[in-house]
Design an enzyme around this catalytic site. Sequence first.
Site, PDB file in Angstrom:
ATOM      1  N   HIS A  75      -0.483   4.258  -0.168  1.00 31.94           N
ATOM      2  CA  HIS A  75      -1.322   5.156   0.626  1.00 31.94           C
ATOM      3  C   HIS A  75      -1.413   6.576   0.073  1.00 31.94           C
ATOM      4  O   HIS A  75      -1.303   7.557   0.810  1.00 31.94           O
ATOM      5  CB  HIS A  75      -0.866   5.182   2.089  1.00 31.94           C
ATOM      6  CG  HIS A  75      -2.025   5.223   3.036  1.00 31.94           C
ATOM      7  ND1 HIS A  75      -2.329   6.313   3.823  1.00 31.94           N
ATOM      8  CD2 HIS A  75      -2.983   4.323   3.300  1.00 31.94           C
ATOM      9  CE1 HIS A  75      -3.413   6.071   4.534  1.00 31.94           C
ATOM     10  NE2 HIS A  75      -3.825   4.869   4.233  1.00 31.94           N
ATOM     11  N   ASP A  98       0.850  -1.197   0.000  1.00 31.37           N
ATOM     12  CA  ASP A  98       0.000   0.000   0.000  1.00 31.37           C
ATOM     13  C   ASP A  98       0.880   1.239   0.000  1.00 31.37           C
ATOM     14  O   ASP A  98       1.628   1.483   0.951  1.00 31.37           O
ATOM     15  CB  ASP A  98      -0.898  -0.024   1.241  1.00 31.37           C
ATOM     16  CG  ASP A  98      -1.915   1.108   1.256  1.00 31.37           C
ATOM     17  OD1 ASP A  98      -1.910   1.936   0.328  1.00 31.37           O
ATOM     18  OD2 ASP A  98      -2.718   1.161   2.206  1.00 31.37           O
ATOM     19  N   GLU A 130     -10.519   2.592  -1.716  1.00 23.71           N
ATOM     20  CA  GLU A 130     -11.056   2.480  -0.368  1.00 23.71           C
ATOM     21  C   GLU A 130     -11.659   3.787   0.125  1.00 23.71           C
ATOM     22  O   GLU A 130     -12.451   3.777   1.075  1.00 23.71           O
ATOM     23  CB  GLU A 130     -10.004   1.956   0.610  1.00 23.71           C
ATOM     24  CG  GLU A 130      -8.867   2.894   0.930  1.00 23.71           C
ATOM     25  CD  GLU A 130      -7.876   2.259   1.891  1.00 23.71           C
ATOM     26  OE1 GLU A 130      -7.666   2.826   2.973  1.00 23.71           O
ATOM     27  OE2 GLU A 130      -7.307   1.207   1.559  1.00 23.71           O
ATOM     28  N   GLU A 176      -1.289  -0.852  -4.089  1.00 27.36           N
ATOM     29  CA  GLU A 176      -2.539  -0.184  -3.696  1.00 27.36           C
ATOM     30  C   GLU A 176      -2.373   1.320  -3.539  1.00 27.36           C
ATOM     31  O   GLU A 176      -1.355   1.798  -3.025  1.00 27.36           O
ATOM     32  CB  GLU A 176      -2.997  -0.788  -2.367  1.00 27.36           C
ATOM     33  CG  GLU A 176      -4.255  -0.183  -1.789  1.00 27.36           C
ATOM     34  CD  GLU A 176      -4.590  -0.758  -0.430  1.00 27.36           C
ATOM     35  OE1 GLU A 176      -5.440  -0.171   0.265  1.00 27.36           O
ATOM     36  OE2 GLU A 176      -4.006  -1.795  -0.045  1.00 27.36           O
TER      37      GLU A 176
END
Length: 415
Positions: free
Chosen positions: A225, A223, A275, A249
């Site tokens: 982020h 990730d 997300e 991700e």
Amino acid sequence: MTIESAEVLVSSPGRNFVTLRITTSDGVTGLGDATVNGRELSVVSYLKDHVVPLLVGLDEHRIEDTWQYLYRGAYWRRGPITMAAIAAVDTALWDIKAKIAGLPLYQLLGGRSREGLLCYGHASGADLPELFDSIRHHQAEGYRAIRVQTGIPGLPNVYGVASSANSATTAEGVTARYDHEPARPGSKPVEESWDTRAYIRHVPTVFEAVRNEFGPELPLLHDAHHRLTPIQAAKVGKSLEPYDLFWLEDVTPAENQAVLRRVREHTTTPLAIGEVFNTIHDYRELFEEQLIDYVRSPITHAGGVTGLRRIFDYASVYQIKSGVHGPTDVSPVGLAAAIHLGIAIPNFGIQEYMQHSAATHDVFQTDYTFEGGMLKPGEAAGLGVEYDDVAGAAHEYAPAYLPVNRLLDGSMHDW
């Protein structure tokens, strides 16, 4: 039957959760998760002040109509607070419908498409030895896919590293975890620091070491982020190609979806996004141009079972799979709903699974299971989750925030 009442339940068994419980005139109850990490009370107000008064007297079986009533009937649409509130109502109504039918929810969604959901766990460490220990620990717990996050030399705290970002120091000077989450109790967010160049240099060396230690077969995820520009994201994706990631991700903030074209042009590393997305409209360009490989939205923040099923059906047209967000700030109610949906859809990919604390499971009593690296729904009617009011009341709400992020020169950066 009609909806007789709806209650908003707030509890903090290690972290804050917002739960909606709907009761019909025949006494059937359903649960929905409305938790928005760090903004929990905003959803509480939205539900209590604007949604619950609209529900009483509605036909609990008219799930789609109620969804449209709450979404299209309001002038102000979308956003995490609105969609979490709608998700809670929608999930609770599906729970009720399945209980009335006497079936586990997945049977109402088309039945099983698979026996269980492959899950990934979160391994992390401040350095490689600590990271390797964490990977082995997760493998011993049964995980067959692992997300890898690691410390960066020169930075004291890094997102996703349990030994740093997931700890907090209390007023008594005791360091305590906040239910495996980077959110920490307190009246203000903790500030962390970030160095993108150091990250870009370091992360390929981490995956090289992990592959050398654990071999080529273990599915690995990572990730970023939202912390990279498009060209930085493309560089990281290309640098990680030799290590065969399951996905990379949230490489860059995706509000400007066109930027993913540049990333896609430069790397074959699979991409997972979403997300922080709340509706099907957030994904249109990403799907139609096939700029991503996995959808990250959770049921809790994307309009419930109805909203997320619609997104997955759209994704399937473009051979894009599910990768549902599953941190501990999605309650066991939201996780159970994701399991039922994931077991039914044809384009399931993988399920994130961070295990809730024992205190959380005292409040939310569940019948899903985790074995052999897979989550499986139980066979109880509905979602298979019951809320214990006494246990919930023992854990009062406590303010908590996710950190904020600054570059080394002090300027704000994406967290």
